[in-house]
Design an enzyme around this catalytic site. Structure first.
Site, PDB file in Angstrom:
ATOM      1  N   HIS A 106      -4.314  -5.343  -1.806  1.00 10.43           N
ATOM      2  CA  HIS A 106      -5.469  -4.672  -1.213  1.00 10.43           C
ATOM      3  C   HIS A 106      -5.366  -3.148  -1.295  1.00 10.43           C
ATOM      4  O   HIS A 106      -6.087  -2.442  -0.584  1.00 10.43           O
ATOM      5  CB  HIS A 106      -5.659  -5.103   0.238  1.00 10.43           C
ATOM      6  N   CYS A 114      -9.064   7.426  -8.792  1.00 11.10           N
ATOM      7  CA  CYS A 114     -10.208   8.122  -9.377  1.00 11.10           C
ATOM      8  C   CYS A 114     -11.299   7.110  -9.705  1.00 11.10           C
ATOM      9  O   CYS A 114     -11.077   6.192 -10.499  1.00 11.10           O
ATOM     10  CB  CYS A 114      -9.799   8.883 -10.637  1.00 11.10           C
ATOM     11  N   ALA A 216       7.369 -12.008  14.235  1.00  6.64           N
ATOM     12  CA  ALA A 216       7.952 -11.877  12.899  1.00  6.64           C
ATOM     13  C   ALA A 216       9.346 -11.274  12.936  1.00  6.64           C
ATOM     14  O   ALA A 216      10.203 -11.631  12.118  1.00  6.64           O
ATOM     15  CB  ALA A 216       7.032 -11.023  12.017  1.00  6.64           C
TER      16      ALA A 216
END
Length: 233
Positions: A106, A114, A216
């Site tokens: 992502h 650019c 986690a």
């Protein structure tokens, strides 16, 4: 040799203090997703979007990798095989935790893109609207983030890795967003052992053979130690 593919989501970074997409406070709570995480939102108000990601980038300097990030780097370093971390997160905590084989599907807060020539470059400080690309000179810099409606990065490489995986693990993700939510099915079809590591069962929990529930920072180091212990026994 064992090939392991690991998908990570917001849950692995939340314990470091990175606010999640669904956080009820913080930057996400102050804006509509349509305004700051879509190409249309950027076209309407580029300054709002650039400032939003400048704020998120600034937050990175206030947090660091946690025991889960570090455990995955340990797995990569010590496993007799390959470990690929595919992250949905745009923070740099996996890198700072010393993971080497990493795909940011992502995009990344620490990168600029650019819009004219697709060149990418490191972005550490604030980005400006109309910032020039160092490659082509166009005033077309934008956050290097995959927004809703855009194609995630390196999908061919990800699916190739899933097809060759012996183990697929999903860590800290709600599995509400495709294509990542479908990775477990892809890995299972290829014969991989599948494990979900999460605070609570995800939307695709029934597709996993194994489930480890809890924070986690506790569950990931435990799982890594088990994998490395099995390999040595």
């Amino acid at each position: 040799m064992t090939n392991i593919v690991i998908l990570t989501g917001a849950g692995i970074s939340a314990e470091s203090g990175i606010e999640t997409f669904r956080a009820e406070t913080g930057l996400w709570a102050q804006h509509r997703v349509e305004d700051v995480a879509t190409p249309e939102g950027y076209a309407r108000d580029p300054k709002l979007v650039v400032d939003f990601y400048n704020g998120r980038r600034a937050q990175l300097s206030q947090v660091g990798p946690n025991a889960a990030h570090e455990a995955l780097a340990r797995l990569e370093a010590e496993l007799d095989g390959s470990v690929l971390v595919v992250t949905q997160n745009v923070d740099d905590l996996h890198e700072r935790g010393e993971s080497q084989n990493l795909i940011h599907m992502h995009g990344a807060l620490t990168s600029a893109l650019c819009a004219a020539c697709d060149h990418r470059w490191p972005q550490s400080g604030d980005m400006q609207v109309g910032q020039k690309c160092p490659a082509c000179g166009a005033p077309a810099a934008r956050p290097d983030i995959v927004w809703f409606g855009e194609m995630p990065y390196q999908m061919d490489a990800i699916f190739e890795a899933l097809q060759n995986a012996d183990i697929f693990a999903s860590i800290g993700t709600s599995s509400n967003v495709y294509p990542a939510a479908g990775f477990v099915m892809e890995a299972a079809r290829a014969g991989a052992h599948t494990v979900e590591i999460n605070l609570e069962p995800s939307a695709t929990a029934t597709h996993f053979e194994q489930s480890l529930l809890g924070p986690a920072t506790q569950t990931v180091p435990q799982w890594v130690s088990e994998i490395l212990g099995q390999e040595r026994s």
